[in-house]
Design a protein around this motif. Structure first.
Motif, PDB file in Angstrom:
ATOM      1  N   ASP B  21      -8.404  37.646  29.343  1.00 20.65           N
ATOM      2  CA  ASP B  21      -9.485  37.815  28.376  1.00 20.65           C
ATOM      3  C   ASP B  21      -9.755  39.303  28.147  1.00 20.65           C
ATOM      4  OD1 ASP B  21     -10.809  38.626  30.669  1.00 20.65           O
ATOM      5  OD2 ASP B  21     -11.972  36.796  30.880  1.00 20.65           O
ATOM      6  N   THR B  22     -10.823  39.606  27.436  1.00 18.87           N
ATOM      7  CA  THR B  22     -11.144  41.001  27.120  1.00 18.87           C
ATOM      8  C   THR B  22     -11.376  41.815  28.388  1.00 18.87           C
ATOM      9  OG1 THR B  22     -12.327  40.043  25.245  1.00 18.87           O
ATOM     10  CG2 THR B  22     -12.558  42.408  25.548  1.00 18.87           C
ATOM     11  N   VAL B  23     -11.866  41.145  29.441  1.00 19.05           N
ATOM     12  CA  VAL B  23     -12.179  41.851  30.679  1.00 19.05           C
ATOM     13  C   VAL B  23     -10.902  42.351  31.377  1.00 19.05           C
ATOM     14  CG1 VAL B  23     -13.370  41.693  32.910  1.00 19.05           C
ATOM     15  CG2 VAL B  23     -14.211  40.359  30.972  1.00 19.05           C
ATOM     16  N   ASN B  24      -9.864  41.492  31.420  1.00 22.65           N
ATOM     17  CA  ASN B  24      -8.708  41.861  32.234  1.00 22.65           C
ATOM     18  C   ASN B  24      -7.402  42.092  31.474  1.00 22.65           C
ATOM     19  OD1 ASN B  24      -7.685  39.296  31.709  1.00 22.65           O
ATOM     20  ND2 ASN B  24      -8.541  38.420  33.560  1.00 22.65           N
ATOM     21  N   ALA B  25      -7.447  42.074  30.123  1.00 20.86           N
ATOM     22  CA  ALA B  25      -6.209  42.279  29.349  1.00 20.86           C
ATOM     23  C   ALA B  25      -5.562  43.625  29.695  1.00 20.86           C
ATOM     24  CB  ALA B  25      -6.485  42.183  27.853  1.00 20.86           C
ATOM     25  N   GLY B  26      -6.390  44.620  29.990  1.00 14.66           N
ATOM     26  CA  GLY B  26      -5.885  45.943  30.363  1.00 14.66           C
ATOM     27  C   GLY B  26      -5.111  45.903  31.674  1.00 14.66           C
ATOM     28  N   ASP B  27      -5.583  45.096  32.627  1.00 15.43           N
ATOM     29  CA  ASP B  27      -4.891  44.941  33.919  1.00 15.43           C
ATOM     30  C   ASP B  27      -3.536  44.270  33.704  1.00 15.43           C
ATOM     31  OD1 ASP B  27      -7.208  45.890  35.056  1.00 15.43           O
ATOM     32  OD2 ASP B  27      -7.962  43.896  35.596  1.00 15.43           O
ATOM     33  N   PHE B  28      -3.557  43.272  32.832  1.00 15.03           N
ATOM     34  CA  PHE B  28      -2.331  42.533  32.512  1.00 15.03           C
ATOM     35  C   PHE B  28      -1.306  43.499  31.902  1.00 15.03           C
ATOM     36  CE2 PHE B  28      -0.229  39.728  29.182  1.00 15.03           C
ATOM     37  CZ  PHE B  28       0.676  39.160  30.058  1.00 15.03           C
ATOM     38  N   GLU B  29      -1.766  44.304  30.960  1.00 17.94           N
ATOM     39  CA  GLU B  29      -0.886  45.276  30.306  1.00 17.94           C
ATOM     40  C   GLU B  29      -0.318  46.271  31.337  1.00 17.94           C
ATOM     41  OE1 GLU B  29      -2.665  47.405  27.001  1.00 17.94           O
ATOM     42  OE2 GLU B  29      -0.687  47.363  26.042  1.00 17.94           O
ATOM     43  N   ALA B  30      -1.190  46.713  32.239  1.00 17.44           N
ATOM     44  CA  ALA B  30      -0.765  47.680  33.263  1.00 17.44           C
ATOM     45  C   ALA B  30       0.261  47.072  34.214  1.00 17.44           C
ATOM     46  CB  ALA B  30      -1.984  48.169  34.038  1.00 17.44           C
ATOM     47  N   ALA B  31       0.102  45.760  34.500  1.00 21.15           N
ATOM     48  CA  ALA B  31       1.032  45.084  35.411  1.00 21.15           C
ATOM     49  C   ALA B  31       2.433  44.999  34.802  1.00 21.15           C
ATOM     50  CB  ALA B  31       0.515  43.679  35.737  1.00 21.15           C
ATOM     51  N   LEU B  32       2.481  44.892  33.461  1.00 26.07           N
ATOM     52  CA  LEU B  32       3.778  44.739  32.800  1.00 26.07           C
ATOM     53  C   LEU B  32       4.438  46.065  32.449  1.00 26.07           C
ATOM     54  CD1 LEU B  32       2.785  41.868  30.358  1.00 26.07           C
ATOM     55  CD2 LEU B  32       4.222  41.641  32.373  1.00 26.07           C
ATOM     56  N   LYS B  33       3.655  47.121  32.414  1.00 24.51           N
ATOM     57  CA  LYS B  33       4.147  48.414  31.940  1.00 24.51           C
ATOM     58  C   LYS B  33       5.385  48.936  32.696  1.00 24.51           C
ATOM     59  CE  LYS B  33       2.530  52.875  30.309  1.00 24.51           C
ATOM     60  NZ  LYS B  33       3.432  53.756  31.089  1.00 24.51           N
ATOM     61  N   PRO B  34       5.432  48.774  34.030  1.00 26.59           N
ATOM     62  CA  PRO B  34       6.619  49.259  34.745  1.00 26.59           C
ATOM     63  C   PRO B  34       7.916  48.628  34.226  1.00 26.59           C
ATOM     64  CG  PRO B  34       4.888  48.702  36.301  1.00 26.59           C
ATOM     65  CD  PRO B  34       4.412  48.251  34.955  1.00 26.59           C
ATOM     66  N   LEU B  35       7.827  47.365  33.750  1.00 26.89           N
ATOM     67  CA  LEU B  35       9.024  46.677  33.257  1.00 26.89           C
ATOM     68  C   LEU B  35       9.571  47.345  32.000  1.00 26.89           C
ATOM     69  CD1 LEU B  35       7.975  42.940  33.710  1.00 26.89           C
ATOM     70  CD2 LEU B  35       9.298  44.381  35.251  1.00 26.89           C
ATOM     71  N   THR B  36       8.672  47.683  31.070  1.00 31.90           N
ATOM     72  CA  THR B  36       9.148  48.316  29.833  1.00 31.90           C
ATOM     73  C   THR B  36       9.441  49.793  30.071  1.00 31.90           C
ATOM     74  OG1 THR B  36       6.836  48.486  29.142  1.00 31.90           O
ATOM     75  CG2 THR B  36       8.117  46.698  28.198  1.00 31.90           C
ATOM     76  N   ASP B  37       8.754  50.407  31.019  1.00 29.35           N
ATOM     77  CA  ASP B  37       9.068  51.801  31.377  1.00 29.35           C
ATOM     78  C   ASP B  37      10.513  51.891  31.880  1.00 29.35           C
ATOM     79  OD1 ASP B  37       6.600  52.677  30.662  1.00 29.35           O
ATOM     80  OD2 ASP B  37       5.831  52.970  32.699  1.00 29.35           O
ATOM     81  N   ASP B  38      10.905  50.854  32.659  1.00 29.13           N
ATOM     82  CA  ASP B  38      12.272  50.820  33.203  1.00 29.13           C
ATOM     83  C   ASP B  38      13.265  50.184  32.232  1.00 29.13           C
ATOM     84  OD1 ASP B  38      11.294  51.953  35.470  1.00 29.13           O
ATOM     85  OD2 ASP B  38      11.318  50.119  36.699  1.00 29.13           O
ATOM     86  N   LYS B  39      12.756  49.828  31.061  1.00 31.03           N
ATOM     87  CA  LYS B  39      13.588  49.168  30.034  1.00 31.03           C
ATOM     88  C   LYS B  39      14.359  47.984  30.607  1.00 31.03           C
ATOM     89  CE  LYS B  39      14.181  52.925  26.695  1.00 31.03           C
ATOM     90  NZ  LYS B  39      13.198  53.898  27.194  1.00 31.03           N
ATOM     91  N   VAL B  40      13.652  47.120  31.304  1.00 33.72           N
ATOM     92  CA  VAL B  40      14.268  45.884  31.825  1.00 33.72           C
ATOM     93  C   VAL B  40      14.731  45.053  30.626  1.00 33.72           C
ATOM     94  CG1 VAL B  40      13.849  43.747  33.126  1.00 33.72           C
ATOM     95  CG2 VAL B  40      12.873  45.907  33.924  1.00 33.72           C
ATOM     96  N   MET B  41      15.993  44.662  30.621  1.00 33.83           N
ATOM     97  CA  MET B  41      16.599  44.041  29.435  1.00 33.83           C
ATOM     98  C   MET B  41      16.205  42.585  29.243  1.00 33.83           C
ATOM     99  SD  MET B  41      18.075  46.455  27.970  1.00 33.83           S
ATOM    100  CE  MET B  41      19.029  45.666  26.665  1.00 33.83           C
ATOM    101  N   ASP B  42      15.832  41.916  30.327  1.00 35.36           N
ATOM    102  CA  ASP B  42      15.566  40.486  30.247  1.00 35.36           C
ATOM    103  C   ASP B  42      14.244  40.199  30.960  1.00 35.36           C
ATOM    104  OD1 ASP B  42      15.565  37.750  30.375  1.00 35.36           O
ATOM    105  OD2 ASP B  42      17.644  37.551  31.033  1.00 35.36           O
ATOM    106  N   ILE B  43      13.201  39.998  30.158  1.00 40.88           N
ATOM    107  CA  ILE B  43      11.879  39.754  30.745  1.00 40.88           C
ATOM    108  C   ILE B  43      11.421  38.347  30.377  1.00 40.88           C
ATOM    109  CG2 ILE B  43       9.442  40.482  30.816  1.00 40.88           C
ATOM    110  CD1 ILE B  43      10.379  43.301  30.021  1.00 40.88           C
ATOM    111  N   THR B  44      10.993  37.603  31.390  1.00 38.60           N
ATOM    112  CA  THR B  44      10.442  36.266  31.148  1.00 38.60           C
ATOM    113  C   THR B  44       8.990  36.241  31.601  1.00 38.60           C
ATOM    114  OG1 THR B  44      12.613  35.283  31.541  1.00 38.60           O
ATOM    115  CG2 THR B  44      10.734  33.794  31.626  1.00 38.60           C
ATOM    116  N   LEU B  45       8.132  35.762  30.718  1.00 34.01           N
ATOM    117  CA  LEU B  45       6.730  35.587  31.093  1.00 34.01           C
ATOM    118  C   LEU B  45       6.553  34.117  31.441  1.00 34.01           C
ATOM    119  CD1 LEU B  45       5.034  37.609  28.193  1.00 34.01           C
ATOM    120  CD2 LEU B  45       5.608  38.420  30.489  1.00 34.01           C
ATOM    121  N   ASP B  46       6.278  33.854  32.706  1.00 29.47           N
ATOM    122  CA  ASP B  46       6.077  32.479  33.155  1.00 29.47           C
ATOM    123  C   ASP B  46       4.595  32.140  32.996  1.00 29.47           C
ATOM    124  OD1 ASP B  46       5.490  30.216  34.722  1.00 29.47           O
ATOM    125  OD2 ASP B  46       7.333  30.489  35.861  1.00 29.47           O
TER     126      ASP B  46
END
Lengths: 136, 100
Positions: B21-46
């Motif tokens: 939600d609005t409260v934790n969307a920033g945390d969610f974004e921060a949790a995923l950022k290392p994946l795109t920083d490392d340009k992980v080619m295959d990302i699955t959101l479960d």
């Protein structure tokens, strides 16, 4: 049935709002999907108020009144922040491809999709938004 | 909300648990950022345990999609609950994402 929730313009209050809607859903025996969509509509409206209505960020009140009458659930959300009519906001174009999508406009789009009626009035320096959902 | 990341070789699975939600969307974004920083080619959101999402969470999904596309990576979503899928359909997100 009528329930009133008073919250402050603090984003953490979204959690309080969610609990209020869950409780309401239980009392009215609404199904999970309906409770979730009501939660969504209310969050979009209230988070907009919290984030944008009070640029000075002072501790201000937001009131949410839920009224169940004649098979409809009517929410009245009021704040005394900056004048803002969400019904006048340009809706997001949901047919665009990802690269052309703009950030924003999605919240009010969701509110309009979920609710059956959305009305705005400004009375005595208050923004008053009334949103209605038929539940029976 | 909790996001747990599991990485194997060039692939990553993010297990999302709870509400975004609005409260934790920033945390969610921060949790995923290392994946795109490392340009992980295959990302699955479960999304098996994703119980709720608001527009602030949808924005994170969209920005993740745009970023992975920018380096030609793959983004997949799996296990979405029907009521969450409904929101994706409503907003046109279902057509943009690879939902499996």
């Amino acid at each position: 049935m009528k329930k009133v929730l008073n919250i402050k313009n603090d984003i953490a209050e979204i959690t309080t709002l969610a609990a209020f809607i869950d409780e309401l859903g239980e009392e009215l025996e609404l199904d999970m999907a309906s409770v979730m969509s009501l939660n969504l509509a209310l969050e979009e409206i209230v988070s907009n108020i919290i984030l944008y209505a009070y640029p000075q960020k002072m501790s201000e009140d937001i009131e949410v009144i839920a009224l169940e009458t004649n098979g409809s659930l009517i929410f009245t959300i009021s704040d005394n922040g900056v004048e803002f009519d969400p019904t006048k906001v340009a809706e997001a174009d949901v047919t665009l491809e990802a690269q052309d999508r703009e950030i924003g406009g999605l919240g009010i789009f969701l509110v309009n999709k979920i609710m059956d009626e959305v009305n705005y009035t400004r009375i005595e320096n208050k923004n008053i938004l009334t949103i209605t959902k038929k539940i029976k | 909300m909790e996001t747990k990341i599991e990485i194997t070789d060039a692939a990553a699975v993010a297990l999302i648990d709870g509400r975004i939600d609005t409260v934790n969307a920033g945390d969610f974004e921060a949790a995923l950022k290392p994946l795109t920083d490392d340009k992980v080619m295959d990302i699955t959101l479960d999304c098996n345990k994703l119980t709720y999402i608001s527009s602030s969470g949808l924005r994170v999904f969209l920005s993740l999609l745009k970023t992975t596309k920018s380096y030609k990576g793959q983004l997949k979503i799996q296990g979405m609950k029907p009521e969450i899928l409904e929101i994706f359909k409503m907003t046109g997100f279902a057509a943009m994402f690879n939902i499996i």
